[in-house]
Design a protein around this motif. Structure first.
Motif, PDB file in Angstrom:
ATOM      1  N   LEU A  23     -13.805   1.753 -14.756  1.00 17.47           N
ATOM      2  CA  LEU A  23     -13.031   1.534 -13.544  1.00 17.47           C
ATOM      3  C   LEU A  23     -12.479   2.880 -13.128  1.00 17.47           C
ATOM      4  CD1 LEU A  23     -10.929  -1.634 -14.442  1.00 17.47           C
ATOM      5  CD2 LEU A  23     -12.699  -1.485 -12.707  1.00 17.47           C
ATOM      6  N   GLN A  24     -12.457   3.123 -11.814  1.00 16.18           N
ATOM      7  CA  GLN A  24     -11.889   4.401 -11.405  1.00 16.18           C
ATOM      8  C   GLN A  24     -10.397   4.255 -11.158  1.00 16.18           C
ATOM      9  OE1 GLN A  24     -13.738   5.599  -7.735  1.00 16.18           O
ATOM     10  NE2 GLN A  24     -12.563   4.118  -6.571  1.00 16.18           N
ATOM     11  N   GLU A  25      -9.701   5.343 -11.038  1.00 13.68           N
ATOM     12  CA  GLU A  25      -8.274   5.321 -10.721  1.00 13.68           C
ATOM     13  C   GLU A  25      -8.116   4.749  -9.311  1.00 13.68           C
ATOM     14  OE1 GLU A  25      -5.470   6.528 -12.502  1.00 13.68           O
ATOM     15  OE2 GLU A  25      -6.927   6.385 -14.141  1.00 13.68           O
ATOM     16  N   VAL A  26      -6.972   4.110  -9.065  1.00 15.38           N
ATOM     17  CA  VAL A  26      -6.709   3.629  -7.706  1.00 15.38           C
ATOM     18  C   VAL A  26      -6.629   4.853  -6.807  1.00 15.38           C
ATOM     19  CG1 VAL A  26      -5.087   2.382  -6.239  1.00 15.38           C
ATOM     20  CG2 VAL A  26      -5.402   1.682  -8.610  1.00 15.38           C
ATOM     21  N   SER A  27      -7.338   4.800  -5.671  1.00 18.30           N
ATOM     22  CA  SER A  27      -7.423   6.011  -4.860  1.00 18.30           C
ATOM     23  C   SER A  27      -6.063   6.397  -4.278  1.00 18.30           C
ATOM     24  CB  SER A  27      -8.433   5.829  -3.730  1.00 18.30           C
ATOM     25  OG  SER A  27      -7.817   5.217  -2.621  1.00 18.30           O
ATOM     26  N   GLN A  28      -5.916   7.649  -4.070  1.00 15.81           N
ATOM     27  CA  GLN A  28      -4.666   8.209  -3.548  1.00 15.81           C
ATOM     28  C   GLN A  28      -4.322   7.570  -2.211  1.00 15.81           C
ATOM     29  OE1 GLN A  28      -3.090  10.870  -5.099  1.00 15.81           O
ATOM     30  NE2 GLN A  28      -1.434  10.913  -3.592  1.00 15.81           N
ATOM     31  N   LEU A  31      -2.981   4.081  -2.486  1.00 19.15           N
ATOM     32  CA  LEU A  31      -1.594   4.107  -2.951  1.00 19.15           C
ATOM     33  C   LEU A  31      -0.641   4.456  -1.805  1.00 19.15           C
ATOM     34  CD1 LEU A  31      -1.981   5.873  -6.413  1.00 19.15           C
ATOM     35  CD2 LEU A  31      -1.328   3.494  -5.992  1.00 19.15           C
TER      36      LEU A  31
END
Ligand SMILES: [Zn+2]
Length: 460
Positions: A23-28, A31
Protein backbone atom coordinates in the motif's frame (compact mmCIF):
# COMPACT_ATOMS: atom_id res chain seq x y z
CA UNK A 1 -19.58 -25.86 -26.77
CA UNK A 2 -17.44 -25.08 -23.71
CA UNK A 3 -13.77 -24.51 -24.37
CA UNK A 4 -11.52 -27.28 -23.20
CA UNK A 5 -9.43 -26.08 -20.28
CA UNK A 6 -5.73 -26.61 -19.96
CA UNK A 7 -4.94 -28.83 -16.98
CA UNK A 8 -3.74 -26.73 -14.07
CA UNK A 9 -0.04 -27.20 -13.40
CA UNK A 10 0.96 -26.10 -9.92
CA UNK A 11 3.80 -23.59 -9.93
CA UNK A 12 6.83 -24.34 -7.86
CA UNK A 13 6.82 -22.71 -4.39
CA UNK A 14 9.39 -19.85 -4.31
CA UNK A 15 12.11 -19.95 -1.69
CA UNK A 16 11.17 -16.65 0.05
CA UNK A 17 8.08 -16.18 2.24
CA UNK A 18 5.08 -14.55 0.49
CA UNK A 19 4.77 -10.75 0.54
CA UNK A 20 1.61 -8.79 1.16
CA UNK A 21 0.65 -6.50 -1.74
CA UNK A 22 2.07 -3.07 -0.95
CA UNK A 23 0.00 0.00 0.00
CA UNK A 24 1.34 3.43 -0.72
CA UNK A 25 1.31 6.35 1.71
CA UNK A 26 -1.79 8.52 1.60
CA UNK A 27 -0.95 11.19 -0.95
CA UNK A 28 -0.03 14.64 0.22
CA UNK A 29 -2.76 16.19 -1.86
CA UNK A 30 -5.44 13.93 -0.43
CA UNK A 31 -4.32 14.88 3.08
CA UNK A 32 -4.47 18.58 2.21
CA UNK A 33 -7.94 18.27 0.80
CA UNK A 34 -9.22 16.48 3.88
CA UNK A 35 -7.49 18.93 6.18
CA UNK A 36 -9.12 21.93 4.51
CA UNK A 37 -12.51 20.28 4.64
CA UNK A 38 -12.21 19.40 8.32
CA UNK A 39 -10.90 22.84 9.08
CA UNK A 40 -13.67 24.66 7.26
CA UNK A 41 -16.60 22.63 8.43
CA UNK A 42 -16.85 24.39 11.81
CA UNK A 43 -16.32 27.72 10.06
CA UNK A 44 -19.16 27.01 7.66
CA UNK A 45 -21.36 26.11 10.60
CA UNK A 46 -20.40 29.32 12.34
CA UNK A 47 -21.07 31.41 9.23
CA UNK A 48 -24.46 29.76 8.81
CA UNK A 49 -25.28 30.29 12.48
CA UNK A 50 -24.45 33.99 12.06
CA UNK A 51 -26.80 34.24 9.12
CA UNK A 52 -29.57 32.52 11.06
CA UNK A 53 -28.99 34.96 13.93
CA UNK A 54 -29.22 37.87 11.52
CA UNK A 55 -32.56 36.61 10.23
CA UNK A 56 -33.77 36.23 13.83
CA UNK A 57 -32.72 39.80 14.63
CA UNK A 58 -34.40 41.23 11.57
CA UNK A 59 -37.70 39.51 12.31
CA UNK A 60 -40.28 42.21 13.07
CA UNK A 61 -41.65 41.97 16.58
CA UNK A 62 -45.15 41.42 15.25
CA UNK A 63 -47.84 39.27 16.74
CA UNK A 64 -48.93 36.78 14.08
CA UNK A 65 -52.58 36.12 13.32
CA UNK A 66 -54.06 32.68 13.89
CA UNK A 67 -54.33 30.79 10.62
CA UNK A 68 -57.73 29.39 11.59
CA UNK A 69 -59.69 32.18 13.24
CA UNK A 70 -57.59 35.11 11.97
CA UNK A 71 -57.48 36.60 15.50
CA UNK A 72 -54.13 37.90 16.76
CA UNK A 73 -52.23 35.26 18.70
CA UNK A 74 -50.69 35.72 22.16
CA UNK A 75 -46.98 35.47 22.88
CA UNK A 76 -46.51 32.31 24.90
CA UNK A 77 -42.80 31.96 25.65
CA UNK A 78 -39.31 31.87 24.21
CA UNK A 79 -38.13 28.45 23.30
CA UNK A 80 -34.60 27.30 22.72
CA UNK A 81 -34.46 25.02 19.67
CA UNK A 82 -31.87 23.35 17.49
CA UNK A 83 -31.86 21.41 14.23
CA UNK A 84 -29.43 19.36 12.19
CA UNK A 85 -27.99 20.72 8.96
CA UNK A 86 -25.26 20.08 6.43
CA UNK A 87 -22.40 21.43 8.57
CA UNK A 88 -23.70 20.59 12.02
CA UNK A 89 -26.29 21.63 14.57
CA UNK A 90 -27.81 25.10 14.54
CA UNK A 91 -29.43 26.85 17.49
CA UNK A 92 -31.99 29.59 17.89
CA UNK A 93 -34.21 31.18 20.50
CA UNK A 94 -37.67 31.46 19.05
CA UNK A 95 -40.77 33.20 20.25
CA UNK A 96 -43.78 30.93 20.47
CA UNK A 97 -47.28 32.34 19.94
CA UNK A 98 -50.58 30.71 20.77
CA UNK A 99 -54.17 31.35 19.81
CA UNK A 100 -56.24 31.42 23.03
CA UNK A 101 -59.29 30.10 21.20
CA UNK A 102 -57.95 27.44 18.81
CA UNK A 103 -54.84 26.51 20.82
CA UNK A 104 -52.87 26.71 17.57
CA UNK A 105 -49.21 27.47 17.91
CA UNK A 106 -46.81 29.37 15.70
CA UNK A 107 -43.10 30.06 15.74
CA UNK A 108 -42.63 32.79 13.13
CA UNK A 109 -38.85 32.43 12.93
CA UNK A 110 -39.04 28.71 12.20
CA UNK A 111 -41.84 29.28 9.69
CA UNK A 112 -39.70 31.87 7.95
CA UNK A 113 -36.62 29.64 7.88
CA UNK A 114 -38.59 26.55 6.94
CA UNK A 115 -37.00 24.29 9.55
CA UNK A 116 -38.42 21.98 12.17
CA UNK A 117 -36.84 21.86 15.62
CA UNK A 118 -34.94 18.67 16.44
CA UNK A 119 -35.00 17.48 12.84
CA UNK A 120 -32.71 17.26 9.86
CA UNK A 121 -33.51 20.20 7.63
CA UNK A 122 -32.52 22.05 4.49
CA UNK A 123 -30.02 20.73 2.00
CA UNK A 124 -28.84 17.85 4.19
CA UNK A 125 -32.37 16.42 4.18
CA UNK A 126 -32.51 16.65 0.38
CA UNK A 127 -29.09 15.03 -0.02
CA UNK A 128 -29.96 12.16 2.29
CA UNK A 129 -33.19 11.60 0.37
CA UNK A 130 -31.16 11.58 -2.84
CA UNK A 131 -28.89 8.83 -1.50
CA UNK A 132 -31.88 6.78 -0.37
CA UNK A 133 -33.47 7.12 -3.79
CA UNK A 134 -30.54 5.31 -5.39
CA UNK A 135 -29.44 2.95 -2.62
CA UNK A 136 -31.05 0.86 0.14
CA UNK A 137 -31.32 2.67 3.48
CA UNK A 138 -28.33 0.99 5.13
CA UNK A 139 -26.12 1.72 2.16
CA UNK A 140 -27.46 5.29 1.94
CA UNK A 141 -26.47 5.89 5.56
CA UNK A 142 -23.00 4.54 4.80
CA UNK A 143 -22.71 6.77 1.74
CA UNK A 144 -23.78 9.78 3.82
CA UNK A 145 -20.74 9.14 6.02
CA UNK A 146 -18.36 8.74 3.09
CA UNK A 147 -19.65 11.50 0.85
CA UNK A 148 -20.96 14.10 3.27
CA UNK A 149 -19.07 13.30 6.45
CA UNK A 150 -22.41 12.97 8.22
CA UNK A 151 -23.00 10.25 10.77
CA UNK A 152 -26.56 8.98 10.51
CA UNK A 153 -28.39 5.71 11.08
CA UNK A 154 -30.39 3.96 8.34
CA UNK A 155 -33.49 4.80 10.40
CA UNK A 156 -32.49 8.47 10.33
CA UNK A 157 -32.31 8.38 6.52
CA UNK A 158 -35.63 6.52 6.44
CA UNK A 159 -37.30 9.27 8.49
CA UNK A 160 -36.10 11.99 6.13
CA UNK A 161 -37.44 10.04 3.16
CA UNK A 162 -40.84 9.71 4.80
CA UNK A 163 -41.13 13.46 5.37
CA UNK A 164 -39.94 14.56 1.94
CA UNK A 165 -41.47 11.61 0.10
CA UNK A 166 -44.90 12.30 1.59
CA UNK A 167 -44.62 15.83 0.29
CA UNK A 168 -43.55 14.71 -3.19
CA UNK A 169 -46.29 12.06 -3.34
CA UNK A 170 -48.96 14.58 -2.31
CA UNK A 171 -47.72 17.00 -4.94
CA UNK A 172 -47.96 14.38 -7.69
CA UNK A 173 -51.38 13.22 -6.56
CA UNK A 174 -52.53 16.82 -6.24
CA UNK A 175 -51.39 17.53 -9.78
CA UNK A 176 -53.32 14.52 -11.03
CA UNK A 177 -56.46 15.69 -9.22
CA UNK A 178 -56.05 19.22 -10.51
CA UNK A 179 -55.89 18.13 -14.13
CA UNK A 180 -58.82 15.77 -13.69
CA UNK A 181 -60.93 18.92 -13.48
CA UNK A 182 -61.69 20.47 -16.86
CA UNK A 183 -61.13 23.97 -15.46
CA UNK A 184 -57.45 23.25 -14.85
CA UNK A 185 -54.79 25.03 -16.84
CA UNK A 186 -52.07 23.07 -18.57
CA UNK A 187 -48.95 24.35 -20.28
CA UNK A 188 -49.41 25.98 -23.67
CA UNK A 189 -50.18 23.45 -26.39
CA UNK A 190 -49.06 25.75 -29.20
CA UNK A 191 -46.02 23.54 -29.72
CA UNK A 192 -47.91 20.32 -29.08
CA UNK A 193 -46.44 17.42 -31.06
CA UNK A 194 -48.49 15.61 -33.75
CA UNK A 195 -48.08 12.34 -31.84
CA UNK A 196 -47.14 11.20 -28.34
CA UNK A 197 -46.34 7.61 -27.43
CA UNK A 198 -47.76 6.43 -24.14
CA UNK A 199 -47.08 2.98 -22.77
CA UNK A 200 -47.78 1.32 -19.46
CA UNK A 201 -46.50 -1.69 -17.59
CA UNK A 202 -46.91 -3.17 -14.15
CA UNK A 203 -45.22 -5.51 -11.72
CA UNK A 204 -45.67 -6.74 -8.18
CA UNK A 205 -44.01 -5.53 -5.01
CA UNK A 206 -43.77 -7.69 -1.91
CA UNK A 207 -45.61 -5.91 0.88
CA UNK A 208 -45.05 -6.10 4.60
CA UNK A 209 -47.44 -8.39 6.32
CA UNK A 210 -47.58 -6.19 9.40
CA UNK A 211 -49.44 -2.93 9.46
CA UNK A 212 -47.03 -1.55 12.07
CA UNK A 213 -43.27 -1.38 11.94
CA UNK A 214 -41.58 -3.78 14.29
CA UNK A 215 -39.82 -2.18 17.22
CA UNK A 216 -36.82 -3.69 18.85
CA UNK A 217 -36.99 -4.11 22.63
CA UNK A 218 -33.56 -3.36 24.05
CA UNK A 219 -30.77 -5.28 22.38
CA UNK A 220 -32.57 -8.41 21.29
CA UNK A 221 -32.37 -9.09 17.57
CA UNK A 222 -35.62 -9.37 15.68
CA UNK A 223 -36.45 -12.76 14.20
CA UNK A 224 -36.33 -12.86 10.38
CA UNK A 225 -39.52 -11.91 8.58
CA UNK A 226 -41.60 -14.82 7.30
CA UNK A 227 -41.70 -15.27 3.52
CA UNK A 228 -44.23 -13.07 1.75
CA UNK A 229 -47.53 -14.87 1.71
CA UNK A 230 -49.83 -15.10 -1.25
CA UNK A 231 -51.85 -11.94 -1.57
CA UNK A 232 -49.31 -9.69 0.12
CA UNK A 233 -48.23 -8.16 -3.10
CA UNK A 234 -49.30 -4.94 -4.66
CA UNK A 235 -49.02 -3.88 -8.23
CA UNK A 236 -46.87 -0.90 -9.13
CA UNK A 237 -47.67 0.60 -12.48
CA UNK A 238 -45.32 2.66 -14.59
CA UNK A 239 -46.15 4.73 -17.62
CA UNK A 240 -43.80 6.39 -20.09
CA UNK A 241 -44.41 9.36 -22.34
CA UNK A 242 -42.17 10.08 -25.29
CA UNK A 243 -42.22 11.70 -28.68
CA UNK A 244 -41.82 9.30 -31.62
CA UNK A 245 -39.67 11.84 -33.45
CA UNK A 246 -37.15 11.79 -30.62
CA UNK A 247 -36.48 8.10 -30.86
CA UNK A 248 -33.01 7.46 -32.27
CA UNK A 249 -31.37 4.27 -33.39
CA UNK A 250 -28.15 4.05 -31.36
CA UNK A 251 -27.00 0.84 -33.03
CA UNK A 252 -28.76 -1.48 -35.49
CA UNK A 253 -32.05 -2.54 -33.95
CA UNK A 254 -31.43 -0.66 -30.69
CA UNK A 255 -33.39 2.47 -30.02
CA UNK A 256 -33.16 5.02 -27.29
CA UNK A 257 -35.03 8.24 -26.71
CA UNK A 258 -33.77 11.72 -26.16
CA UNK A 259 -36.45 12.55 -23.61
CA UNK A 260 -38.97 10.50 -21.78
CA UNK A 261 -41.22 11.21 -18.84
CA UNK A 262 -41.96 8.57 -16.30
CA UNK A 263 -45.01 8.23 -14.15
CA UNK A 264 -45.40 5.53 -11.57
CA UNK A 265 -47.77 4.70 -8.76
CA UNK A 266 -49.00 2.07 -6.39
CA UNK A 267 -52.53 2.27 -7.48
CA UNK A 268 -55.21 1.18 -9.83
CA UNK A 269 -55.52 1.75 -13.57
CA UNK A 270 -57.43 5.00 -13.09
CA UNK A 271 -54.63 6.36 -10.94
CA UNK A 272 -51.86 5.73 -13.46
CA UNK A 273 -53.92 7.14 -16.34
CA UNK A 274 -54.78 10.17 -14.18
CA UNK A 275 -51.06 10.75 -13.59
CA UNK A 276 -50.25 10.30 -17.28
CA UNK A 277 -52.94 12.73 -18.32
CA UNK A 278 -51.71 15.33 -15.81
CA UNK A 279 -48.14 14.92 -17.05
CA UNK A 280 -49.25 15.38 -20.67
CA UNK A 281 -51.04 18.59 -19.69
CA UNK A 282 -48.06 19.86 -17.71
CA UNK A 283 -45.80 19.22 -20.70
CA UNK A 284 -48.17 20.90 -23.13
CA UNK A 285 -48.02 17.75 -25.24
CA UNK A 286 -51.73 17.20 -25.60
CA UNK A 287 -53.62 19.33 -28.08
CA UNK A 288 -56.86 17.37 -27.94
CA UNK A 289 -57.87 18.30 -31.46
CA UNK A 290 -54.56 17.46 -33.13
CA UNK A 291 -52.29 15.28 -31.06
CA UNK A 292 -52.58 11.55 -31.67
CA UNK A 293 -51.96 9.61 -28.47
CA UNK A 294 -50.30 6.35 -29.42
CA UNK A 295 -50.95 3.76 -26.74
CA UNK A 296 -48.77 0.66 -26.70
CA UNK A 297 -49.85 -2.11 -24.38
CA UNK A 298 -49.92 -5.85 -23.89
CA UNK A 299 -53.23 -7.68 -23.94
CA UNK A 300 -54.20 -6.35 -20.48
CA UNK A 301 -57.81 -5.25 -20.45
CA UNK A 302 -57.28 -2.42 -17.93
CA UNK A 303 -55.18 -0.51 -20.45
CA UNK A 304 -57.64 -0.62 -23.33
CA UNK A 305 -60.53 0.20 -21.03
CA UNK A 306 -59.01 3.57 -20.30
CA UNK A 307 -57.66 4.75 -23.62
CA UNK A 308 -61.04 6.21 -24.60
CA UNK A 309 -60.14 9.29 -22.55
CA UNK A 310 -57.99 10.37 -25.52
CA UNK A 311 -60.08 11.66 -28.40
CA UNK A 312 -57.45 11.11 -31.08
CA UNK A 313 -55.65 7.87 -30.41
CA UNK A 314 -53.90 4.94 -31.99
CA UNK A 315 -53.89 1.70 -30.04
CA UNK A 316 -51.05 -0.75 -30.62
CA UNK A 317 -50.75 -4.28 -29.28
CA UNK A 318 -47.10 -4.71 -28.27
CA UNK A 319 -45.48 -6.64 -31.12
CA UNK A 320 -43.44 -8.87 -28.80
CA UNK A 321 -46.47 -9.87 -26.79
CA UNK A 322 -48.21 -10.79 -30.03
CA UNK A 323 -45.25 -12.97 -31.01
CA UNK A 324 -44.95 -14.54 -27.59
CA UNK A 325 -48.38 -16.08 -28.07
CA UNK A 326 -47.33 -17.52 -31.44
CA UNK A 327 -44.18 -18.93 -29.81
CA UNK A 328 -46.18 -20.81 -27.24
CA UNK A 329 -48.09 -22.58 -29.99
CA UNK A 330 -45.06 -23.21 -32.23
CA UNK A 331 -43.09 -24.86 -29.45
CA UNK A 332 -45.93 -27.18 -28.72
CA UNK A 333 -46.36 -27.97 -32.39
CA UNK A 334 -42.73 -28.46 -33.45
CA UNK A 335 -40.93 -28.99 -30.16
CA UNK A 336 -39.06 -26.54 -27.99
CA UNK A 337 -35.99 -25.01 -29.61
CA UNK A 338 -36.63 -26.71 -32.97
CA UNK A 339 -35.67 -24.97 -36.20
CA UNK A 340 -39.13 -25.53 -37.58
CA UNK A 341 -40.66 -23.63 -34.66
CA UNK A 342 -38.15 -20.84 -35.29
CA UNK A 343 -39.02 -20.64 -38.97
CA UNK A 344 -42.75 -20.75 -38.32
CA UNK A 345 -42.65 -17.87 -35.84
CA UNK A 346 -40.25 -15.94 -38.04
CA UNK A 347 -42.78 -16.12 -40.88
CA UNK A 348 -45.56 -14.87 -38.59
CA UNK A 349 -43.33 -12.01 -37.46
CA UNK A 350 -42.58 -11.05 -41.07
CA UNK A 351 -46.24 -11.15 -42.03
CA UNK A 352 -47.39 -9.18 -39.00
CA UNK A 353 -44.75 -6.55 -39.63
CA UNK A 354 -46.01 -6.31 -43.22
CA UNK A 355 -49.55 -5.68 -41.96
CA UNK A 356 -50.88 -9.09 -43.01
CA UNK A 357 -52.61 -9.89 -39.76
CA UNK A 358 -55.79 -11.07 -41.53
CA UNK A 359 -53.74 -13.51 -43.62
CA UNK A 360 -52.04 -14.83 -40.51
CA UNK A 361 -55.41 -15.41 -38.86
CA UNK A 362 -56.77 -17.15 -41.97
CA UNK A 363 -53.70 -19.40 -42.03
CA UNK A 364 -54.16 -20.32 -38.40
CA UNK A 365 -57.83 -21.09 -39.04
CA UNK A 366 -56.90 -23.55 -41.80
CA UNK A 367 -54.63 -25.53 -39.49
CA UNK A 368 -55.94 -28.88 -38.29
CA UNK A 369 -53.90 -29.77 -35.20
CA UNK A 370 -53.87 -33.43 -34.19
CA UNK A 371 -53.82 -33.33 -30.40
CA UNK A 372 -56.42 -31.79 -28.07
CA UNK A 373 -53.62 -29.83 -26.39
CA UNK A 374 -52.59 -28.24 -29.70
CA UNK A 375 -56.20 -27.53 -30.61
CA UNK A 376 -56.71 -25.80 -27.30
CA UNK A 377 -53.60 -23.66 -27.73
CA UNK A 378 -54.66 -22.68 -31.26
CA UNK A 379 -58.15 -21.88 -30.02
CA UNK A 380 -56.49 -19.41 -27.65
CA UNK A 381 -54.27 -17.82 -30.27
CA UNK A 382 -56.86 -17.15 -32.97
CA UNK A 383 -59.27 -15.10 -30.82
CA UNK A 384 -56.33 -13.24 -29.27
CA UNK A 385 -55.27 -12.04 -32.72
CA UNK A 386 -58.84 -11.51 -33.93
CA UNK A 387 -59.69 -9.39 -30.91
CA UNK A 388 -56.68 -7.14 -31.48
CA UNK A 389 -56.70 -6.92 -35.30
CA UNK A 390 -57.31 -3.17 -35.10
CA UNK A 391 -54.22 -2.86 -32.90
CA UNK A 392 -51.96 -4.97 -35.11
CA UNK A 393 -51.57 -2.78 -38.21
CA UNK A 394 -47.82 -2.85 -37.70
CA UNK A 395 -46.83 -1.75 -41.21
CA UNK A 396 -48.86 1.40 -40.68
CA UNK A 397 -47.33 2.13 -37.24
CA UNK A 398 -43.83 1.61 -38.60
CA UNK A 399 -44.55 3.91 -41.53
CA UNK A 400 -45.82 6.61 -39.16
CA UNK A 401 -42.75 6.17 -36.94
CA UNK A 402 -44.80 5.20 -33.88
CA UNK A 403 -42.82 2.06 -33.12
CA UNK A 404 -44.46 -1.27 -32.40
CA UNK A 405 -43.02 -2.46 -29.10
CA UNK A 406 -43.33 -1.56 -25.45
CA UNK A 407 -39.61 -1.94 -24.78
CA UNK A 408 -39.35 1.65 -23.57
CA UNK A 409 -41.80 1.15 -20.75
CA UNK A 410 -40.40 -2.22 -19.79
CA UNK A 411 -36.91 -0.83 -19.38
CA UNK A 412 -38.28 2.27 -17.63
CA UNK A 413 -40.27 0.16 -15.24
CA UNK A 414 -37.16 -1.83 -14.35
CA UNK A 415 -35.27 1.37 -13.77
CA UNK A 416 -37.98 2.94 -11.61
CA UNK A 417 -39.09 -0.10 -9.66
CA UNK A 418 -36.87 -3.18 -9.87
CA UNK A 419 -33.55 -1.43 -9.44
CA UNK A 420 -34.52 0.00 -6.06
CA UNK A 421 -37.60 -1.82 -4.78
CA UNK A 422 -37.07 -5.41 -5.77
CA UNK A 423 -33.72 -6.28 -4.30
CA UNK A 424 -33.25 -9.45 -2.27
CA UNK A 425 -35.42 -9.63 0.82
CA UNK A 426 -37.01 -6.19 0.35
CA UNK A 427 -40.44 -5.76 1.77
CA UNK A 428 -42.43 -2.55 1.66
CA UNK A 429 -45.19 -0.86 3.55
CA UNK A 430 -47.66 0.83 1.25
CA UNK A 431 -46.81 4.27 2.65
CA UNK A 432 -43.07 3.69 2.49
CA UNK A 433 -43.13 2.51 -1.12
CA UNK A 434 -45.43 5.33 -2.23
CA UNK A 435 -43.15 7.98 -0.73
CA UNK A 436 -39.86 6.60 -2.03
CA UNK A 437 -41.40 6.04 -5.46
CA UNK A 438 -42.44 9.70 -5.64
CA UNK A 439 -38.87 10.77 -4.85
CA UNK A 440 -37.28 8.33 -7.27
CA UNK A 441 -39.43 9.69 -10.09
CA UNK A 442 -38.26 13.23 -9.37
CA UNK A 443 -34.69 12.09 -9.90
CA UNK A 444 -35.33 9.95 -12.99
CA UNK A 445 -37.40 12.70 -14.60
CA UNK A 446 -34.64 15.21 -13.84
CA UNK A 447 -37.02 17.20 -11.59
CA UNK A 448 -35.02 16.80 -8.41
CA UNK A 449 -34.84 20.59 -7.93
CA UNK A 450 -38.59 20.58 -7.33
CA UNK A 451 -37.86 19.13 -3.91
CA UNK A 452 -36.40 22.48 -2.82
CA UNK A 453 -39.89 23.90 -3.20
CA UNK A 454 -41.73 21.21 -1.32
CA UNK A 455 -42.04 21.34 2.46
CA UNK A 456 -41.01 18.57 4.78
CA UNK A 457 -44.22 17.25 6.25
CA UNK A 458 -44.76 15.54 9.56
CA UNK A 459 -45.85 11.92 9.09
CA UNK A 460 -47.36 9.54 11.57
ZN1 LIG B 1 -57.41 30.80 16.36
Amino acid sequence: MAKQRQPHTPTAQPAEAPQRPALQEVSQFLLLEREVELDHRPRMLEALQNKVNAVADSLPDQTPACSRCRQPMKRHDIESVSWEARFGRLHASVARYRCPGCKDERRPLLDLLGVEPGRISGSLARLLALLAVVAPYTLAAQLAGLLLGVKISPMGVWKVVQRLGESAARYGEGMSQYHADSRSEGASTREAPPAVVLSVDGSMLGMQVRQQRRRRQGRETLPPLPPVEEGHFQEVKTGVLLLPGERVETSPGRHSVVRRFLVSCLGNADDIFGHLYAQLRELGWLDTANTVVVIVGDGAEWIWNRTKMFVRRCEILDFWHALEHAWGFAQLLYGEGSQQADRWVHQIAEDLRAGKVQEVIARLQRMRPKTPELREKLQGLIPYYSEHVGRMQYDEYLRLGYGIGSGAVESAHKQVVHARFRQAGMRWSKAGARRLLALRLLLLNDHWALLDRLPMVAVA
